[in-house]
Motif scaffolding. Sequence first.
Motif, PDB file in Angstrom:
ATOM      1  N   ASN A 162       0.834  -1.204   0.000  1.00 54.76           N
ATOM      2  CA  ASN A 162       0.000   0.000   0.000  1.00 54.76           C
ATOM      3  C   ASN A 162       0.867   1.251   0.000  1.00 54.76           C
ATOM      4  OD1 ASN A 162      -1.538  -2.168   1.897  1.00 54.76           O
ATOM      5  ND2 ASN A 162      -2.979  -1.018   0.649  1.00 54.76           N
ATOM      6  N   LEU A 163       0.637   2.119  -0.974  1.00 52.40           N
ATOM      7  CA  LEU A 163       1.271   3.431  -0.941  1.00 52.40           C
ATOM      8  C   LEU A 163       0.586   4.271   0.128  1.00 52.40           C
ATOM      9  CD1 LEU A 163       1.460   4.226  -4.781  1.00 52.40           C
ATOM     10  CD2 LEU A 163       3.280   3.304  -3.335  1.00 52.40           C
ATOM     11  N   ALA A 164       1.324   5.227   0.691  1.00 55.01           N
ATOM     12  CA  ALA A 164       0.757   6.173   1.656  1.00 55.01           C
ATOM     13  C   ALA A 164       1.402   7.528   1.425  1.00 55.01           C
ATOM     14  CB  ALA A 164       1.001   5.697   3.095  1.00 55.01           C
ATOM     15  N   LEU A 165       0.687   8.591   1.795  1.00 55.49           N
ATOM     16  CA  LEU A 165       1.144   9.950   1.521  1.00 55.49           C
ATOM     17  C   LEU A 165       1.492  10.700   2.799  1.00 55.49           C
ATOM     18  CD1 LEU A 165      -1.525  10.991  -1.146  1.00 55.49           C
ATOM     19  CD2 LEU A 165       0.750  10.031  -1.544  1.00 55.49           C
ATOM     20  N   ALA A 166       2.511  11.535   2.694  1.00 58.06           N
ATOM     21  CA  ALA A 166       2.853  12.545   3.681  1.00 58.06           C
ATOM     22  C   ALA A 166       3.114  13.817   2.873  1.00 58.06           C
ATOM     23  CB  ALA A 166       4.086  12.121   4.479  1.00 58.06           C
ATOM     24  N   PRO A 167       3.345  14.964   3.494  1.00 61.32           N
ATOM     25  CA  PRO A 167       3.601  16.179   2.710  1.00 61.32           C
ATOM     26  C   PRO A 167       4.763  16.006   1.725  1.00 61.32           C
ATOM     27  CG  PRO A 167       3.225  16.741   4.996  1.00 61.32           C
ATOM     28  CD  PRO A 167       3.305  15.250   4.938  1.00 61.32           C
ATOM     29  N   ASN A 168       4.492  16.150   0.434  1.00 65.74           N
ATOM     30  CA  ASN A 168       5.491  16.020  -0.633  1.00 65.74           C
ATOM     31  C   ASN A 168       6.145  14.644  -0.666  1.00 65.74           C
ATOM     32  OD1 ASN A 168       5.012  18.742  -1.127  1.00 65.74           O
ATOM     33  ND2 ASN A 168       6.780  19.427   0.051  1.00 65.74           N
ATOM     34  N   HIS A 169       5.511  13.631  -0.115  1.00 61.25           N
ATOM     35  CA  HIS A 169       6.210  12.376   0.132  1.00 61.25           C
ATOM     36  C   HIS A 169       5.286  11.172  -0.064  1.00 61.25           C
ATOM     37  CE1 HIS A 169       9.687  10.313   1.793  1.00 61.25           C
ATOM     38  NE2 HIS A 169       8.912   9.617   2.598  1.00 61.25           N
ATOM     39  N   ILE A 170       5.894  10.058  -0.529  1.00 57.68           N
ATOM     40  CA  ILE A 170       5.185   8.782  -0.660  1.00 57.68           C
ATOM     41  C   ILE A 170       6.014   7.716   0.049  1.00 57.68           C
ATOM     42  CG2 ILE A 170       4.179   7.101  -2.250  1.00 57.68           C
ATOM     43  CD1 ILE A 170       4.206   9.255  -4.417  1.00 57.68           C
ATOM     44  N   TYR A 171       5.352   6.860   0.805  1.00 56.30           N
ATOM     45  CA  TYR A 171       6.043   5.756   1.466  1.00 56.30           C
ATOM     46  C   TYR A 171       5.142   4.530   1.413  1.00 56.30           C
ATOM     47  CZ  TYR A 171       3.146   7.006   5.565  1.00 56.30           C
ATOM     48  OH  TYR A 171       2.107   7.281   6.413  1.00 56.30           O
ATOM     49  N   ILE A 172       5.528   3.460   2.096  1.00 58.25           N
ATOM     50  CA  ILE A 172       4.798   2.193   2.039  1.00 58.25           C
ATOM     51  C   ILE A 172       4.212   1.853   3.402  1.00 58.25           C
ATOM     52  CG2 ILE A 172       4.997  -0.305   1.663  1.00 58.25           C
ATOM     53  CD1 ILE A 172       5.258   1.216  -0.925  1.00 58.25           C
ATOM     54  N   LYS A 173       2.976   1.350   3.381  1.00 52.65           N
ATOM     55  CA  LYS A 173       2.360   0.815   4.593  1.00 52.65           C
ATOM     56  C   LYS A 173       2.020  -0.660   4.359  1.00 52.65           C
ATOM     57  CE  LYS A 173      -0.262   3.272   7.392  1.00 52.65           C
ATOM     58  NZ  LYS A 173       0.596   3.952   8.368  1.00 52.65           N
ATOM     59  N   HIS A 174       2.366  -1.501   5.338  1.00 45.91           N
ATOM     60  CA  HIS A 174       1.998  -2.904   5.324  1.00 45.91           C
ATOM     61  C   HIS A 174       1.216  -3.214   6.591  1.00 45.91           C
ATOM     62  CE1 HIS A 174       4.022  -4.353   1.803  1.00 45.91           C
ATOM     63  NE2 HIS A 174       5.226  -4.028   2.223  1.00 45.91           N
ATOM     64  N   GLN A 175       0.477  -4.285   6.543  1.00 42.32           N
ATOM     65  CA  GLN A 175      -0.219  -4.767   7.736  1.00 42.32           C
ATOM     66  C   GLN A 175       0.031  -6.259   7.876  1.00 42.32           C
ATOM     67  OE1 GLN A 175      -4.555  -4.921   7.660  1.00 42.32           O
ATOM     68  NE2 GLN A 175      -4.660  -4.217   9.784  1.00 42.32           N
ATOM     69  N   ASN A 176       0.653  -6.655   9.010  1.00 44.56           N
ATOM     70  CA  ASN A 176       0.811  -8.081   9.261  1.00 44.56           C
ATOM     71  C   ASN A 176       0.078  -8.464  10.548  1.00 44.56           C
ATOM     72  OD1 ASN A 176       2.562  -7.807  11.587  1.00 44.56           O
ATOM     73  ND2 ASN A 176       4.302  -7.508  10.203  1.00 44.56           N
ATOM     74  N   LYS A 177      -0.113  -9.759  10.745  1.00 43.42           N
ATOM     75  CA  LYS A 177      -0.928 -10.242  11.870  1.00 43.42           C
ATOM     76  C   LYS A 177      -0.265  -9.974  13.224  1.00 43.42           C
ATOM     77  CE  LYS A 177      -3.417 -13.849   9.328  1.00 43.42           C
ATOM     78  NZ  LYS A 177      -4.737 -13.216   9.498  1.00 43.42           N
ATOM     79  N   LYS A 178       1.044  -9.935  13.257  1.00 42.81           N
ATOM     80  CA  LYS A 178       1.743  -9.770  14.531  1.00 42.81           C
ATOM     81  C   LYS A 178       1.827  -8.312  14.968  1.00 42.81           C
ATOM     82  CE  LYS A 178       6.055 -10.907  16.917  1.00 42.81           C
ATOM     83  NZ  LYS A 178       7.381 -11.560  16.793  1.00 42.81           N
ATOM     84  N   ASN A 179       2.135  -7.414  14.032  1.00 33.91           N
ATOM     85  CA  ASN A 179       2.413  -6.017  14.386  1.00 33.91           C
ATOM     86  C   ASN A 179       1.347  -5.020  13.950  1.00 33.91           C
ATOM     87  OD1 ASN A 179       5.312  -7.349  13.411  1.00 33.91           O
ATOM     88  ND2 ASN A 179       5.374  -6.359  15.401  1.00 33.91           N
ATOM     89  N   GLY A 180       0.375  -5.462  13.169  1.00 36.61           N
ATOM     90  CA  GLY A 180      -0.611  -4.521  12.635  1.00 36.61           C
ATOM     91  C   GLY A 180      -0.006  -3.691  11.521  1.00 36.61           C
ATOM     92  N   TRP A 181      -0.476  -2.460  11.396  1.00 40.27           N
ATOM     93  CA  TRP A 181       0.042  -1.574  10.349  1.00 40.27           C
ATOM     94  C   TRP A 181       1.423  -1.053  10.724  1.00 40.27           C
ATOM     95  CZ3 TRP A 181      -1.851  -1.229   5.647  1.00 40.27           C
ATOM     96  CH2 TRP A 181      -3.203  -1.510   5.427  1.00 40.27           C
ATOM     97  N   TYR A 182       2.320  -0.983   9.743  1.00 42.52           N
ATOM     98  CA  TYR A 182       3.642  -0.390   9.981  1.00 42.52           C
ATOM     99  C   TYR A 182       4.149   0.273   8.702  1.00 42.52           C
ATOM    100  CZ  TYR A 182       5.717  -4.547   7.702  1.00 42.52           C
ATOM    101  OH  TYR A 182       6.056  -5.529   6.820  1.00 42.52           O
ATOM    102  N   ASN A 183       5.104   1.166   8.862  1.00 42.95           N
ATOM    103  CA  ASN A 183       5.623   1.963   7.751  1.00 42.95           C
ATOM    104  C   ASN A 183       6.955   1.413   7.251  1.00 42.95           C
ATOM    105  OD1 ASN A 183       3.480   3.819   8.303  1.00 42.95           O
ATOM    106  ND2 ASN A 183       4.741   4.739   9.905  1.00 42.95           N
ATOM    107  N   THR A 184       7.149   1.453   5.942  1.00 43.11           N
ATOM    108  CA  THR A 184       8.430   1.128   5.325  1.00 43.11           C
ATOM    109  C   THR A 184       8.875   2.347   4.528  1.00 43.11           C
ATOM    110  OG1 THR A 184       7.886  -1.220   5.165  1.00 43.11           O
ATOM    111  CG2 THR A 184       9.664  -0.421   3.767  1.00 43.11           C
ATOM    112  N   GLU A 185      10.027   2.887   4.884  1.00 44.26           N
ATOM    113  CA  GLU A 185      10.539   4.110   4.267  1.00 44.26           C
ATOM    114  C   GLU A 185      11.717   3.759   3.357  1.00 44.26           C
ATOM    115  OE1 GLU A 185      11.277   7.248   2.724  1.00 44.26           O
ATOM    116  OE2 GLU A 185       9.571   7.336   4.097  1.00 44.26           O
TER     117      GLU A 185
END
Length: 346
Positions: free
Chosen positions: A172-195
């Motif tokens: 999943n792509l995700a947005l921040a100001p002027n920025h795009i990063y990745i969000k994943h969701q796994n069963k152990k940790n829930g949602w987390y960010n990959t930069e």
Amino acid sequence: MKNYILGVLLFTVSLSVKAQNQEALFEKSLLTLNDMLVNESHYSFKKAVFSVENAYLNGKLDSLAVNGQIKVLKELCSLLINGRFLAYVESDKPDVNKWASVYQVMCDSIPIIIKDQEYRYIPFRYDFDDVFGNQELSNMFISKLLTTRKGNCHSLPYLYKILCEELGTTANLALAPNHIYIKHQNKKNGWYNTELTSGIFPNDAWLMASGFIHVDAIKNGVYMKALNNKESIALVMMDLADAYQKTFPNNDGSFLLNCSQTALSVFPNLTSALIMRAEIHKKQIEKETNIDKAKQDFKKLEVEYSHIHKLGYRYMPEEMYLNWLVSLKTEREKYENKKLTNFNKK
């Protein structure tokens, strides 16, 4: 003199034909993206992104080379998946393993042995030159990233998403100001960010630290939301609009308005589309000769800009953006999600 005039005429006709051909490529890309929004079975993020790059490059994108490079990266990911012991035991382990392999190919040095000779795979790096593509839009492209091994917060997460989908998983792509990063969701940790720009897993506090993420922007899904596939195509549609504007700066705004309206039909709070639509309306008002109509349209324009502000959008200057990005490395201990670091690198 006649030969000179004839030469000028032929040159002018040649430019006109080239412009028409490139215009057709932009229209073709728009149709491709529209089709993906209407027919979910036709969705391909890779195809969407490269249709835009090809239009801007006037049909000169080397598709064979680009697809060949992506295939090599995919095969490298597959080797890592099969050869890794992953310290993760939940039922979604196959997907987590794929995400970890793509992360490693994007961000880590990897030893590769060929005929008993060890080589060191060099990961992609962040390119601090022209980060927004103001000087040359192709600096934002995946094709440029694959050629130079250097990219930015646009091309790096785009390539990550493509590789994940090539492996049969999601990102999943995700947005921040002027920025795009990745969000994943796994069963152990829930949602987390990959930069991808720094190769770490920042917590949401880092995103908030910029000072440009208003609480309303989070509440309204402007920033920090995991985008679905249709919303990701809406992003690409705005890339197409930006590419068209760069290519045809004196356009009448109709193509840009079409892109904006279509993107907003699936992603109503996409601020880049809202801003572009408002800017087009502003230019139309400036050309309006009927004073009464201009006044009426200006009131509507004020409502548009007010809506964008109420959503929580705030402009972030480029220098401040770069400082914010650098802070992720200089203050890594403060913002890194420690739970995710270990199993993603094993």
